[in-house]
Design a protein around this motif. Structure first.
Motif, PDB file in Angstrom:
ATOM      1  N   PHE A  32     -13.038   9.446   4.700  1.00 50.84           N
ATOM      2  CA  PHE A  32     -12.104   9.172   3.276  1.00 50.84           C
ATOM      3  C   PHE A  32     -13.234   8.771   2.479  1.00 50.84           C
ATOM      4  N   TYR A  33     -12.788   9.253   1.291  1.00 54.13           N
ATOM      5  CA  TYR A  33     -13.496   8.867  -0.010  1.00 54.13           C
ATOM      6  C   TYR A  33     -13.026   8.503  -1.323  1.00 54.13           C
ATOM      7  N   ASN A  34     -13.587   7.669  -1.874  1.00 52.52           N
ATOM      8  CA  ASN A  34     -13.043   7.446  -3.405  1.00 52.52           C
ATOM      9  C   ASN A  34     -13.377   8.183  -4.378  1.00 52.52           C
ATOM     10  N   ALA A  35     -12.516   8.877  -4.888  1.00 48.83           N
ATOM     11  CA  ALA A  35     -12.934  10.169  -5.626  1.00 48.83           C
ATOM     12  C   ALA A  35     -13.162   9.669  -7.126  1.00 48.83           C
ATOM     13  N   ASP A  36     -12.840   8.394  -7.552  1.00 47.25           N
ATOM     14  CA  ASP A  36     -13.236   8.083  -8.898  1.00 47.25           C
ATOM     15  C   ASP A  36     -14.688   7.566  -8.824  1.00 47.25           C
ATOM     16  N   LEU A  37     -15.365   6.801  -7.736  1.00 47.49           N
ATOM     17  CA  LEU A  37     -16.881   6.626  -7.541  1.00 47.49           C
ATOM     18  C   LEU A  37     -17.553   7.789  -7.712  1.00 47.49           C
ATOM     19  N   TRP A  71     -21.124   0.069  -1.873  1.00 41.83           N
ATOM     20  CA  TRP A  71     -21.639   0.776  -0.933  1.00 41.83           C
ATOM     21  C   TRP A  71     -21.307   2.339  -0.745  1.00 41.83           C
ATOM     22  N   GLY A  72     -22.324   2.955  -0.265  1.00 37.78           N
ATOM     23  CA  GLY A  72     -21.946   4.258  -0.317  1.00 37.78           C
ATOM     24  C   GLY A  72     -21.146   4.961   1.106  1.00 37.78           C
ATOM     25  N   ASP A  73     -21.337   4.183   2.220  1.00 34.79           N
ATOM     26  CA  ASP A  73     -20.740   4.663   3.338  1.00 34.79           C
ATOM     27  C   ASP A  73     -20.501   3.754   4.238  1.00 34.79           C
ATOM     28  N   TYR A  74     -19.364   4.043   5.227  1.00 32.82           N
ATOM     29  CA  TYR A  74     -19.187   2.906   6.067  1.00 32.82           C
ATOM     30  C   TYR A  74     -18.661   3.811   7.604  1.00 32.82           C
ATOM     31  N   GLN A  75     -19.502   3.558   8.610  1.00 36.67           N
ATOM     32  CA  GLN A  75     -19.119   4.150   9.947  1.00 36.67           C
ATOM     33  C   GLN A  75     -19.660   3.124  10.896  1.00 36.67           C
ATOM     34  N   ASP A 114     -10.820  -5.955   9.547  1.00 32.45           N
ATOM     35  CA  ASP A 114     -10.288  -5.453   8.026  1.00 32.45           C
ATOM     36  C   ASP A 114     -11.424  -5.603   7.112  1.00 32.45           C
ATOM     37  N   PHE A 115     -12.651  -5.821   7.317  1.00 28.93           N
ATOM     38  CA  PHE A 115     -13.837  -5.702   6.483  1.00 28.93           C
ATOM     39  C   PHE A 115     -13.878  -4.446   5.758  1.00 28.93           C
ATOM     40  N   ASP A 116     -13.961  -3.426   6.492  1.00 30.21           N
ATOM     41  CA  ASP A 116     -13.944  -2.068   5.897  1.00 30.21           C
ATOM     42  C   ASP A 116     -12.863  -1.741   5.060  1.00 30.21           C
ATOM     43  N   THR A 117     -11.514  -2.024   5.831  1.00 26.55           N
ATOM     44  CA  THR A 117     -10.380  -1.524   4.986  1.00 26.55           C
ATOM     45  C   THR A 117     -10.438  -2.273   3.576  1.00 26.55           C
ATOM     46  N   ASN A 118     -10.722  -3.544   3.608  1.00 31.71           N
ATOM     47  CA  ASN A 118     -10.799  -4.472   2.490  1.00 31.71           C
ATOM     48  C   ASN A 118     -11.766  -3.936   1.496  1.00 31.71           C
ATOM     49  N   LEU A 119     -12.804  -3.555   2.147  1.00 38.89           N
ATOM     50  CA  LEU A 119     -14.079  -2.821   0.920  1.00 38.89           C
ATOM     51  C   LEU A 119     -13.373  -1.566   0.378  1.00 38.89           C
ATOM     52  N   PHE A 120     -12.944  -0.832   1.087  1.00 37.13           N
ATOM     53  CA  PHE A 120     -12.358   0.496   0.546  1.00 37.13           C
ATOM     54  C   PHE A 120     -11.148   0.396  -0.159  1.00 37.13           C
ATOM     55  N   THR A 121     -10.408  -0.437   0.150  1.00 37.80           N
ATOM     56  CA  THR A 121      -9.098  -0.683  -0.786  1.00 37.80           C
ATOM     57  C   THR A 121      -9.314  -1.264  -2.048  1.00 37.80           C
ATOM     58  N   SER A 122     -10.690  -2.212  -2.181  1.00 39.79           N
ATOM     59  CA  SER A 122     -11.082  -2.895  -3.448  1.00 39.79           C
ATOM     60  C   SER A 122     -11.786  -1.860  -4.289  1.00 39.79           C
ATOM     61  N   GLY A 123     -12.048  -0.841  -3.819  1.00 42.60           N
ATOM     62  CA  GLY A 123     -12.794   0.017  -4.675  1.00 42.60           C
ATOM     63  C   GLY A 123     -14.337   0.217  -4.429  1.00 42.60           C
ATOM     64  N   GLN A 124     -14.926  -0.662  -3.699  1.00 40.43           N
ATOM     65  CA  GLN A 124     -16.262  -1.016  -3.510  1.00 40.43           C
ATOM     66  C   GLN A 124     -16.973  -0.068  -2.347  1.00 40.43           C
ATOM     67  N   LEU A 125     -16.390   0.851  -1.917  1.00 42.22           N
ATOM     68  CA  LEU A 125     -16.839   1.706  -0.791  1.00 42.22           C
ATOM     69  C   LEU A 125     -16.687   3.290  -1.187  1.00 42.22           C
ATOM     70  N   ALA A 126     -17.555   4.083  -1.156  1.00 39.98           N
ATOM     71  CA  ALA A 126     -17.347   5.496  -1.512  1.00 39.98           C
ATOM     72  C   ALA A 126     -16.749   6.200  -0.284  1.00 39.98           C
ATOM     73  N   MET A 127     -17.381   6.142   0.924  1.00 40.80           N
ATOM     74  CA  MET A 127     -16.999   7.075   1.868  1.00 40.80           C
ATOM     75  C   MET A 127     -16.810   6.247   3.021  1.00 40.80           C
ATOM     76  N   TRP A 128     -15.890   6.490   4.023  1.00 39.97           N
ATOM     77  CA  TRP A 128     -15.238   5.630   5.082  1.00 39.97           C
ATOM     78  C   TRP A 128     -14.915   6.562   6.304  1.00 39.97           C
ATOM     79  N   HIS A 129     -15.516   6.314   7.303  1.00 39.61           N
ATOM     80  CA  HIS A 129     -15.077   7.047   8.695  1.00 39.61           C
ATOM     81  C   HIS A 129     -13.982   6.522   9.247  1.00 39.61           C
ATOM     82  N   THR A 130     -12.769   6.847   9.203  1.00 35.62           N
ATOM     83  CA  THR A 130     -11.759   6.079   9.868  1.00 35.62           C
ATOM     84  C   THR A 130     -10.366   7.033  10.071  1.00 35.62           C
ATOM     85  N   GLY A 131      -9.480   6.445  10.609  1.00 39.20           N
ATOM     86  CA  GLY A 131      -8.344   7.325  11.184  1.00 39.20           C
ATOM     87  C   GLY A 131      -7.204   7.631  10.107  1.00 39.20           C
TER      88      GLY A 131
END
Length: 424
Positions: free
Chosen positions: A160-165, A198-202, A261-278
């Motif tokens: 997953f990636y935040n296209a705006d970032l 942050w740039g990535d989360y795995q 839910d740490f990674d979920t909250n980080l991505f949904t808050s717009g603070q994570l650029a890339m996220w390895h998830t399902g």
């Protein structure tokens, strides 16, 4: 409409389990019902049982839709459904198989499929229409070329990636041609710790390690499955790929990484650029206030995507194998099943005909839903052993030690390899 009987209470009660096991041993059959005369007609009616866990907790009626469609198309067969919570299911199944009272058709996840296929509990499935299924999904449930299970559904992991970032930083978004090097460069460019971005989360865990090991050409177990082999140069490089993200382009455990839910909250808050998830996260992300999309996960020397699939299998002791296989095939490849899954969002159908999947592909976000199916071109399945939980815990524990700096990656993997080998 047929009323589908559920007999969870019968099997969960230990005294009843013992009684059934004794009865089954004397009968020597996994079939719960002999063919009987259909009520109000002179036609012979075959009753088969199907035991599952995946419909528990909200999808019981969705499964019933497929059962009703099957019975309408196959008026000589009745399907009795037994549904159990996942936490109870494999204990109930193990007891039933030991006593010879297992259902004609039952559901397994991949890790347990390996065990039951190798111990002779499953009937080989012959004459299956292989063209109906995605090849990689069908092949996952073969042993030495023999089909012992049919994929019921699937889900997988993508990037997953935040296209705006990406756009704001002037960084090109991920493509299917990316490698680890491309992901690393983008993660570094997009990390701004001062701004809390942050740039990535795995996750640093077993489930990510076996995947990145495959992406680097490594093997988790020896070919004869007698020893673990992941503390190899390929394994060390793969573990370093995970561990070295922590504190550089990815939050550390001290920052909260790994908590619920740490990674979920980080991505949904717009603070994570890339996220390895399902892909199960598509729904929860539907209403975020930024543009996002997905891509096939990058590999290093090769691509390898994690795939999760449950399978329908037929008991080797079923007295109604023809009817049982007919139900297993209908459950896993019929248009009724495809329509139900697309309508309800209950995982994805494992079918090869992508024209049936057009309604799914047309939904947005994400725009690149095709990446879900492209990921199936190169999949990696989890290593499966009898002591599965212990193995998973060992690998995650040792990788966590390395991420915390208490061990080097090589020390951690060597220790994990020795401990896992002792389980084999």
């Amino acid at each position: 409409m047929t009323q589908h009987r559920r007999r969870a209470a019968r099997l969960l009660a230990m005294s009843a389990v013992v009684a059934l096991a004794a009865t089954a041993c004397s009968q020597g059959s996994a079939s719960n019902d002999d063919p009987t005369e259909a009520e109000g007609s002179g036609d012979a009616q075959t009753t088969i049982t199907y035991m599952n866990f995946s419909s528990n907790g909200g999808n019981e009626e969705n499964l019933a839709l497929v059962v009703d469609a099957f019975e309408a198309d196959n008026p000589g067969i009745t399907v009795d459904v037994e549904t159990f919570p996942y936490d109870d299911y494999f204990t109930v199944l193990q007891t039933a198989v030991a006593g010879g009272t297992e259902a004609d058709v039952f559901e397994l996840n991949y890790e347990n499929f390996v065990t039951y296929a190798l111990n002779g509990s499953l009937a080989p499935l012959e004459g299956v229409d292989e063209a109906a299924y995605k090849p990689s999904l069908l092949e996952a449930f073969q042993v030495d070329g023999t089909q012992f299970g049919l994929p019921e559904s699937f889900s997988n992991v993508v990037l997953f990636y935040n296209a705006d970032l990406f756009e704001a930083a002037g960084v090109e978004p991920p493509t299917a041609d990316w490698t680890w090097a491309d992901e690393r460069a983008a993660a570094e460019a997009l990390t701004d710790t001062a701004a809390g971005t942050w740039g990535d989360y795995q996750p640093i865990s077993f489930h990510e390690f076996y995947k990145v090991l495959a992406q680097n050409g490594g093997e988790f177990l020896s070919e004869d499955r007698t020893e673990a082999t992941f503390a190899s140069p390929e394994g060390i490089e793969a573990a370093e790929w995970l561990v070295e993200k922590s504190g550089t382009v990815m939050p550390t455990t001290a920052d909260g990484a790994g908590t619920p839910d740490f990674d979920t909250n980080l991505f949904t808050s717009g603070q994570l650029a890339m996220w390895h998830t399902g892909i199960w996260m598509f729904g929860p992300l539907a209403d975020v206030d930024f543009a996002w999309d997905i891509a096939v996960e990058p590999g290093n020397t090769e691509n390898a995507s994690a795939m999760f699939s449950n399978t329908a299998v037929v008991s080797a002791r079923s007295a109604n194998t023809e009817a049982a296989q007919a139900w297993a095939e209908y459950l896993t490849s019929s248009e009724a099943m495809v329509q139900m899954r697309l309508d309800t969002g209950w995982e994805l159908p494992p079918v090869a005909d992508e024209s049936l999947l057009a309604p799914y592909l047309e939904q947005t976000p994400p725009a690149n839903r095709q990446a879900v199916f492209d990921s199936l071109d190169a999949i990696v399945l989890p290593p499966a052993i009898e002591s599965q939980t212990e193995m998973q815990d060992i690998v995650t524990e040792e990788l966590t030690e390395a991420a915390a700096g208490r061990k080097t990656v090589e020390e951690a993997l060597t220790s994990a390899q020795e401990r896992v080998t002792a389980l084999l």
